[in-house]
Design a protein around this motif. Structure first.
Motif, mmCIF file in Angstrom:
data_model
loop_
_atom_site.group_PDB
_atom_site.id
_atom_site.type_symbol
_atom_site.label_atom_id
_atom_site.label_comp_id
_atom_site.label_asym_id
_atom_site.label_seq_id
_atom_site.Cartn_x
_atom_site.Cartn_y
_atom_site.Cartn_z
ATOM 1 N N ASN A 54 3.000 -2.086 10.026
ATOM 2 C CA ASN A 54 2.485 -2.605 9.740
ATOM 3 C C ASN A 54 0.546 -2.327 9.676
ATOM 4 O O ASN A 54 0.643 -1.220 10.538
ATOM 5 N N VAL A 55 -0.121 -2.991 9.702
ATOM 6 C CA VAL A 55 -1.821 -2.379 9.578
ATOM 7 C C VAL A 55 -1.983 -2.048 11.101
ATOM 8 O O VAL A 55 -1.391 -3.737 11.754
ATOM 9 N N PHE A 56 -2.305 -1.185 11.862
ATOM 10 C CA PHE A 56 -2.935 -1.204 13.352
ATOM 11 C C PHE A 56 -1.679 -0.635 13.954
ATOM 12 O O PHE A 56 -1.951 -1.534 15.441
ATOM 13 N N ALA A 57 -0.401 -0.939 13.151
ATOM 14 C CA ALA A 57 0.253 -1.505 14.748
ATOM 15 C C ALA A 57 1.947 -0.288 14.602
ATOM 16 O O ALA A 57 1.882 0.412 13.470
ATOM 17 N N ALA A 62 -4.457 9.591 7.245
ATOM 18 C CA ALA A 62 -3.145 9.279 8.214
ATOM 19 C C ALA A 62 -2.523 8.086 8.073
ATOM 20 O O ALA A 62 -3.326 7.066 7.553
ATOM 21 N N ALA A 87 0.943 -1.055 0.276
ATOM 22 C CA ALA A 87 -0.442 -0.173 -0.056
ATOM 23 C C ALA A 87 0.764 0.943 0.120
ATOM 24 O O ALA A 87 0.418 2.001 -1.126
ATOM 25 N N ASP A 89 -13.003 -0.086 6.349
ATOM 26 C CA ASP A 89 -14.495 0.224 6.189
ATOM 27 C C ASP A 89 -14.785 0.409 7.612
ATOM 28 O O ASP A 89 -16.230 -0.278 7.258
ATOM 29 N N SER A 100 -0.508 1.393 9.676
ATOM 30 C CA SER A 100 -1.647 1.046 7.864
ATOM 31 C C SER A 100 -2.963 1.198 8.667
ATOM 32 O O SER A 100 -3.048 0.582 9.893
ATOM 33 N N GLY A 101 -3.717 2.095 7.542
ATOM 34 C CA GLY A 101 -5.262 1.064 7.717
ATOM 35 C C GLY A 101 -5.128 2.222 7.921
ATOM 36 O O GLY A 101 -7.104 2.123 8.083
ATOM 37 N N HIS A 102 -5.072 3.565 7.859
ATOM 38 C CA HIS A 102 -6.344 4.790 9.023
ATOM 39 C C HIS A 102 -6.051 6.070 7.516
ATOM 40 O O HIS A 102 -6.123 7.313 8.054
ATOM 41 N N TYR A 103 -5.041 5.607 6.681
ATOM 42 C CA TYR A 103 -5.560 6.212 5.538
ATOM 43 C C TYR A 103 -6.229 7.835 5.362
ATOM 44 O O TYR A 103 -7.239 7.319 5.197
#
Lengths: 577, 577
Positions: free
Chosen positions: A75-78, A58, A15, A303, A53-56
């Motif tokens: 990483n995702v949520f880390a 942000a 991503a 989402d 990641s996962g907050h785009y």
């Protein structure tokens, strides 16, 4: 749920790679994240933000002039690791030190803290700051324990704008502290998110319920309530934040605030705007002046369905920092030129002159009463069948035929009643009804019904008594207008399949001298038969139709509604016979 | 699904009201929609766009300098009426005529056509143009029947930029025709959307399937396939569009294209970036030069899950129009200043010097082999239990403990093996493993495990033989480091509840002269008991914990993984005894 990924373990890296490829004008990739494409100006404090990641948008989407100088992306949520943060900070460093900023989560606090220690050990002056805006995550007596959510944005921006002004590191940090002390957020959620590769949501909210204060990673909230209306949601958010106006602001009345209504992922823009409408009204009622509001997705959670409201209570200094220009991939603010301001207030295009109606004969006025009764019957029938029409339409179309017909026929009835009350003849009553229908209903059916009533009205006029022959002529013209406008012919399984035999039967009967009510009765029977025949839907050539098997046996919605209406009007004509 | 609304019938109006309130800098409301806040410059052709609500930022979000002069906004998924369009067009008219632009749908064609007729009748020169970019909606031999989807944006923009240059109405229309002739889109969808007030989706896509070419209102697609990976999705989109390069372009190699990867609503940004990464690669492979790509939500369908790819094949004229600046609520492009370009290519922060290892004694090197075996056992145990750890963590946390531990321990094992192969002692092997763990794992557990291994490595050093006492000292230091960094104490139901009794038991046993393997065995038993005790989770004070009832009986994930690891390492120590 997250559906598009390759190896879930590579998701965050891929991503970031795609993000950087799409936004070369603003950013360039470095180990651990991104920095501004043009680098940090020499001697300027670098604001380096970061998180999982996962907050785009942000966090990488907030890098660019007027906002962050770099973003470390985990990483995702880390949290990003201390090494990643250190790498980004070194690349962003402009010689005047680095302020590391992040939301207040255990992992981020640890890694950014370690990074700051290492940077300092390497001779790069570094300070850290954790944003704590989420009032639902801890009480007012322990604000330092609060999480950082969408309040990240105004706090990051204030510090970055201060850095852009050339302030030294300690003063940039002081600005961050001041902005954070005046920033409060509150959120609600309706559903969780599913991470790449996971086969169930990270967390769930029961159907038709709302979690109050749920965190953006599913951290516990403070309660659960029934799903609110948009206005109720706005009231909950505003009321919660107005309960905790920070010290030094002196109450909401007369205060200024930056307002951010943030979408978490699958609450979409139109919904946010409906909520914002009430938020703005309630803040206005409380005497708060809204400064440069932002309504959109700024700190998301994949989402997740949820929204949050953030207020940053501005003083002159914070106001200038909030309004300062910014140009990043996902957040841009203020053109160099002065904002556009209209000289005039909202302009309403002139309305057609509805206050007067043309002269009409007594005969035509009496006929107008029958027309009005017919339109009443039409609207009542549409009301009764609106749900059925929507269901039928959803088989092959977008399911809004019932709603559209309802809006149109209701507006037509009101406009007709108004014109009739003003003494209009049958023709004018129909033309006014036609305009109102087409204006309020929109969509294809609105345009077609508008043109039909208009054709009929034109044929009847306001002078002579509407004879059966005149009505039949009007219906024939209406049928021609629909074919001309819609481009459909008999056999295309549309309302034309009903309209043509209806018009033809009516014309033939009246030509034979059959009185109007009886002729209409005959024509309505023909219409009903023709409408049923549209149920034999076959695949159209040249296109696969995945819904075709469902379509068999379902009539066309427009054909069906037309048949229903001809039957309803028949009753009126028999009554007035 | 759409959850936030008041009266569903008022949804579109309220959304427009809230939108206008939030974007006063750009737009002002008029009957039927919005126009630019500053109006249309005298003598400039006005580009008035429009369509139904539910597609934000289409259409109101695209009004502003460099793009549309006004937008007529209909009800949800319904065309605006001719009256609405006429009203917006009159308000936007700058004296040089109006170009009405919209996607090619029956309702829009009817209403915009009627509006143009009325405007012309009123002395306002008006032309219409319907965008037809969706290649899945009709074959190449009947392009005029195609729907308009995300290709609306580049076609609107080309025409508006031409208007901004002062071109007369007929030339602006010619630009629109030219841009449309060179614009192609292709979309895929994974789920439908639920309209305000509806209790079921407007359309559905079967679980784990993908509808190819599905329209943005659920119009039939051309097929259905299994859910693809992100790369497969990218390939499908690119391949489909490259099959239909427009006449005059002469093939993809050496051509330039504006590229839009559009999200329909609940496919989120990170997913779009993962797909874009491959799209850019494939277009590059085909020899296409990508100009100013856009990756985001530009023409949506509420919360529909789907994406589309649009290519506008540029010549010099279209390239200039696509790159021209624009400033609207939802689409901004080009700062007046030149774009930032880095002098250097992507900079990689210098890596720590991993090629060499410090001198080590033979004893320490032999011990390093045991350390490596222990790390191997650790990583294997984490692999075996990763899913269980994630499940446990999801009860109270964000469910990523298993993944994070896996990433970290795998990286640690690799780094340790590398250092060991270079002749490193036990201390260096552990420190390298610590850095790799913390760097790759991120999150709280990554930081804590990094600090534990680092503390242990520091205690062992590279010189002397690691005695039982020295290992016990290292574990005690690791325990202290975790408490210092994490801020947790015994009783907080975290890994500290396990680490402290483990370290204490190990220290006590080795002080009594028990050999390492036996002492570790005793300590691991204590760890296991302590980990089970973390399952007695009680609500924390000051916070409601909706998940608390589910937490009872579930141990803390970090405590559990630590206990598993102490047990796994015990086996290694017994083997090497």
């Amino acid at each position: 749920m997250t559906r598009l990924f390759n190896d879930p373990a590579a998701f965050a890296d891929e991503a970031l790679e795609g993000f950087a490829a799409a936004h070369r004008r603003w950013v360039r990739p470095v180990t651990g994240g991104v920095v501004r494409a043009g680098g940090t100006p020499e001697g300027q404090v670098a604001v380096v933000i970061g998180g999982g990641s996962g907050h785009y948008p942000a966090f990488s989407g907030l890098v660019g002039r007027g906002l962050a100088h770099g973003a470390a992306v985990g990483n995702v949520f880390a949290s990003p690791s201390a090494q990643q943060i250190r790498s980004v900070a070194r690349a962003a460093h402009g010689g005047a030190g680095v302020l590391l900023m992040y939301g207040n989560y255990a992992g981020d606090v640890l890694h950014f803290g370690q990074a700051a220690e290492r940077l300092t050990g390497e001779g790069v002056r570094a300070r850290t700051f954790a944003v704590t805006d989420d009032i639902s995550s801890a009480g007012p007596e322990e604000t330092a324990k609060r999480r950082g959510i969408a309040g990240d944005l105004p706090v990051f921006k204030a510090a970055a704008a201060a850095a852009e002004q050339g302030l030294p590191l300690d003063e940039v940090l002081a600005v961050a502290e001041h902005a954070n002390a005046r920033t409060r957020s509150f959120g609600i959620a309706f559903s969780g998110c599913t991470l790449p590769g996971a086969d169930h949501p990270l967390f769930t909210v029961p159907e038709a319920r709302m979690a109050v204060g749920l965190g953006i990673h599913g951290e516990p909230g403070i309660g659960e309530e029934s799903l609110p209306t948009a206005d109720e949601a706005a009231r909950l958010l505003v009321t919660s934040l107005l309960k905790e106006v920070p010290d030094g602001v002196g109450g909401p009345a007369g205060a200024r605030a930056a307002v951010i209504l943030n979408g978490l992922g699958s609450v979409k823009y139109e919904e946010l705007f409906v909520v914002y409408r009430k938020v703005a009204e309630l803040l206005g009622d409380a005497g708060v002046e809204i400064v440069d509001p932002e309504v959109g997705e700024l700190v998301t959670s994949f989402d997740m369905a949820g929204i949050s409201l953030t207020l940053t209570w501005l003083d002159d200094g914070l106001s200038a920092l909030w309004r300062a220009p910014a140009d990043t991939p996902a957040f841009r603010k203020g053109a160099p030129a002065a904002p556009e301001h209209a000289a005039a207030a909202a302009v309403t295009a002139e309305e057609s002159d509805e206050q007067t109606v043309p002269e009409a004969s007594d005969a035509s006025r009496r006929a107008a009463a029958v027309v009005l009764a017919a339109l009443d019957a039409l609207a009542a029938t549409v009301d009764d069948h609106a749900e059925e029409l929507g269901r039928i339409d959803a088989v092959a179309g977008d399911g809004d035929h019932g709603i559209g017909m309802q809006r149109g026929s209701t507006a037509a009835r009101l406009a007709a009643a108004d014109a009739h009350a003003r003494g209009a003849g049958a023709g004018t009553v129909l033309v006014r009804a036609a305009d109102a229908w087409s204006d309020r209903a929109g969509g294809t059916s609105g345009a077609l019904w508008g043109s039909m009533l208009r054709a009929l009205g034109g044929a009847l006029g306001d002078d002579e008594k509407p004879t059966a022959a005149r009505v039949a002529d009007g219906v024939t013209e209406a049928s021609a207008a629909v074919r001309r406008l819609g481009g459909a012919e008999v056999g295309d399984k549309t309302m034309v399949d009903v309209l043509v035999p209806f018009a033809d039967t009516l014309a033939a009967a009246t030509a034979d001298g059959v009185p109007l009510a009886a002729a209409w009765d005959r024509a309505a029977d023909a219409a009903e038969t023709a409408a049923s025949a549209t149920a034999d839907l076959l695949p159209r050539k040249g296109r696969a139709r995945p819904h075709a098997e469902k379509s068999l046996g379902t009539p066309d919605a427009g054909a069906h509604s037309l048949a229903l209406i001809t039957r309803a009007v028949r009753g009126v004509l028999i009554d007035h016979h």
